[in-house]
Design a protein around this motif. Sequence first.
Motif, PDB file in Angstrom:
ATOM      1  N   VAL A 109       0.822  -1.209   0.000  1.00 31.36           N
ATOM      2  CA  VAL A 109       0.000   0.000   0.000  1.00 31.36           C
ATOM      3  C   VAL A 109       0.858   1.263   0.000  1.00 31.36           C
ATOM      4  N   ARG A 110       1.954   1.272   0.750  1.00 30.30           N
ATOM      5  CA  ARG A 110       2.772   2.490   0.818  1.00 30.30           C
ATOM      6  C   ARG A 110       3.414   2.842  -0.527  1.00 30.30           C
ATOM      7  N   ASN A 111       3.493   1.887  -1.456  1.00 28.42           N
ATOM      8  CA  ASN A 111       4.072   2.158  -2.775  1.00 28.42           C
ATOM      9  C   ASN A 111       3.087   2.799  -3.743  1.00 28.42           C
ATOM     10  N   ILE A 112       1.803   2.745  -3.435  1.00 30.15           N
ATOM     11  CA  ILE A 112       0.794   3.268  -4.356  1.00 30.15           C
ATOM     12  C   ILE A 112       1.028   4.752  -4.633  1.00 30.15           C
ATOM     13  N   LYS A 113       1.248   5.533  -3.602  1.00 32.32           N
ATOM     14  CA  LYS A 113       1.484   6.974  -3.778  1.00 32.32           C
ATOM     15  C   LYS A 113       2.699   7.212  -4.674  1.00 32.32           C
ATOM     16  N   TRP A 114       3.748   6.425  -4.489  1.00 32.16           N
ATOM     17  CA  TRP A 114       4.945   6.555  -5.321  1.00 32.16           C
ATOM     18  C   TRP A 114       4.592   6.335  -6.790  1.00 32.16           C
ATOM     19  N   TYR A 115       3.832   5.272  -7.077  1.00 32.03           N
ATOM     20  CA  TYR A 115       3.423   5.009  -8.455  1.00 32.03           C
ATOM     21  C   TYR A 115       2.529   6.133  -8.984  1.00 32.03           C
ATOM     22  N   GLN A 116       1.631   6.627  -8.150  1.00 35.42           N
ATOM     23  CA  GLN A 116       0.750   7.711  -8.577  1.00 35.42           C
ATOM     24  C   GLN A 116       1.535   8.975  -8.924  1.00 35.42           C
ATOM     25  N   ASN A 117       2.659   9.195  -8.261  1.00 34.58           N
ATOM     26  CA  ASN A 117       3.511  10.337  -8.599  1.00 34.58           C
ATOM     27  C   ASN A 117       4.040  10.267 -10.026  1.00 34.58           C
ATOM     28  N   PHE A 118       4.053   9.085 -10.607  1.00 34.34           N
ATOM     29  CA  PHE A 118       4.500   8.898 -11.989  1.00 34.34           C
ATOM     30  C   PHE A 118       3.322   8.820 -12.961  1.00 34.34           C
ATOM     31  N   GLY A 119       2.130   9.088 -12.482  1.00 29.81           N
ATOM     32  CA  GLY A 119       0.954   9.097 -13.344  1.00 29.81           C
ATOM     33  C   GLY A 119       0.169   7.803 -13.392  1.00 29.81           C
ATOM     34  N   PHE A 120       0.504   6.847 -12.535  1.00 35.93           N
ATOM     35  CA  PHE A 120      -0.249   5.593 -12.508  1.00 35.93           C
ATOM     36  C   PHE A 120      -1.553   5.793 -11.736  1.00 35.93           C
ATOM     37  N   ASN A 121      -2.567   5.059 -12.167  1.00 36.11           N
ATOM     38  CA  ASN A 121      -3.855   5.053 -11.476  1.00 36.11           C
ATOM     39  C   ASN A 121      -4.274   3.622 -11.223  1.00 36.11           C
ATOM     40  N   ILE A 122      -4.919   3.404 -10.076  1.00 35.88           N
ATOM     41  CA  ILE A 122      -5.489   2.086  -9.780  1.00 35.88           C
ATOM     42  C   ILE A 122      -6.722   1.925 -10.655  1.00 35.88           C
ATOM     43  N   TYR A 123      -6.784   0.840 -11.407  1.00 37.53           N
ATOM     44  CA  TYR A 123      -7.962   0.600 -12.229  1.00 37.53           C
ATOM     45  C   TYR A 123      -8.731  -0.651 -11.783  1.00 37.53           C
ATOM     46  N   HIS A 124      -8.124  -1.446 -10.893  1.00 33.76           N
ATOM     47  CA  HIS A 124      -8.818  -2.637 -10.410  1.00 33.76           C
ATOM     48  C   HIS A 124      -8.124  -3.144  -9.146  1.00 33.76           C
ATOM     49  N   GLU A 125      -8.894  -3.796  -8.285  1.00 34.06           N
ATOM     50  CA  GLU A 125      -8.340  -4.437  -7.088  1.00 34.06           C
ATOM     51  C   GLU A 125      -8.802  -5.878  -7.062  1.00 34.06           C
ATOM     52  N   LEU A 126      -7.897  -6.757  -6.644  1.00 36.20           N
ATOM     53  CA  LEU A 126      -8.227  -8.164  -6.443  1.00 36.20           C
ATOM     54  C   LEU A 126      -7.961  -8.508  -4.991  1.00 36.20           C
ATOM     55  N   ASP A 127      -8.715  -9.451  -4.470  1.00 35.30           N
ATOM     56  CA  ASP A 127      -8.550  -9.851  -3.074  1.00 35.30           C
ATOM     57  C   ASP A 127      -8.162 -11.323  -3.011  1.00 35.30           C
ATOM     58  N   PHE A 128      -6.965 -11.575  -2.514  1.00 35.33           N
ATOM     59  CA  PHE A 128      -6.460 -12.937  -2.331  1.00 35.33           C
ATOM     60  C   PHE A 128      -6.186 -13.208  -0.855  1.00 35.33           C
ATOM     61  N   GLY A 129      -6.909 -12.513   0.019  1.00 40.88           N
ATOM     62  CA  GLY A 129      -6.586 -12.533   1.444  1.00 40.88           C
ATOM     63  C   GLY A 129      -5.659 -11.365   1.744  1.00 40.88           C
ATOM     64  N   TYR A 130      -5.234 -10.699   0.755  1.00 37.30           N
ATOM     65  CA  TYR A 130      -4.510  -9.429   0.763  1.00 37.30           C
ATOM     66  C   TYR A 130      -4.998  -8.705  -0.478  1.00 37.30           C
ATOM     67  N   LYS A 131      -4.900  -7.397  -0.487  1.00 42.75           N
ATOM     68  CA  LYS A 131      -5.320  -6.608  -1.643  1.00 42.75           C
ATOM     69  C   LYS A 131      -4.189  -6.525  -2.656  1.00 42.75           C
ATOM     70  N   LEU A 132      -4.529  -6.783  -3.897  1.00 45.56           N
ATOM     71  CA  LEU A 132      -3.593  -6.601  -4.996  1.00 45.56           C
ATOM     72  C   LEU A 132      -4.147  -5.478  -5.858  1.00 45.56           C
ATOM     73  N   PHE A 133      -3.406  -4.389  -5.909  1.00 43.16           N
ATOM     74  CA  PHE A 133      -3.828  -3.203  -6.646  1.00 43.16           C
ATOM     75  C   PHE A 133      -3.220  -3.250  -8.043  1.00 43.16           C
ATOM     76  N   MET A 134      -4.081  -3.126  -9.034  1.00 51.21           N
ATOM     77  CA  MET A 134      -3.648  -3.146 -10.431  1.00 51.21           C
ATOM     78  C   MET A 134      -3.605  -1.702 -10.908  1.00 51.21           C
ATOM     79  N   LEU A 135      -2.454  -1.330 -11.459  1.00 56.68           N
ATOM     80  CA  LEU A 135      -2.261   0.048 -11.877  1.00 56.68           C
ATOM     81  C   LEU A 135      -1.894   0.131 -13.351  1.00 56.68           C
TER      82      LEU A 135
END
Length: 188
Positions: free
Chosen positions: A159-185
């Motif tokens: 989760v703490r890496n999401i902001k870093w990716y967003q700083n480069f213009g990435f956006n979350i477009y989908h989330e999957l749940d495997f007992g942990y959240k997997l954010f697809m960017l």
Amino acid sequence: MKKARAEDKQLVVAILTKSFNENQSVNYIVKQDNKRESRLKELMAYSFEICYRYGEVYLSDDNTGCALVLYPETKSVLKTIPLDLRLLIKCIGIENAGKAMKRESLIKSQYPKEPIYYLWFIGVLPDQQHKGVGTSLMLSILDDARRQSKPVYLETSTVRNIKWYQNFGFNIYHELDFGYKLFMLKGR
């Protein structure tokens, strides 16, 4: 950033093994037993081989970071069978094969059918993080993807890496749940 050579494999595996040791998504795939560390190295060696053959493997100029890029549309399923079997036996474990295959299928189902620039791994040695190595790699990756006119896709469970990716213009477009959240960017 420079292209890794075949002889750089052990260096890349070491960087990724140290960088992803505590990663939820990686540890979901790696069989959790007394051989976990060697299994993690097998996953990273597999990833190197796949990207070296069907994408690109990059090293930072100071050899403290790396990025593995895959061009999924070029990957030959038949030619990777020996690598896939080794991964199954030495990393995932036969009893976890169904779980791993289902996970990969769900992830792949969220990608477009057009060619993409898939950033499989980007990692920096833990003691070298927050010094600009990852940023430099990411900027070079984005330039390369632009030159190829391909959108960049990646996932993170950190989760703490999401902001870093967003700083480069990435956006979350989908989330999957495997007992942990997997954010697809997706990058712009």
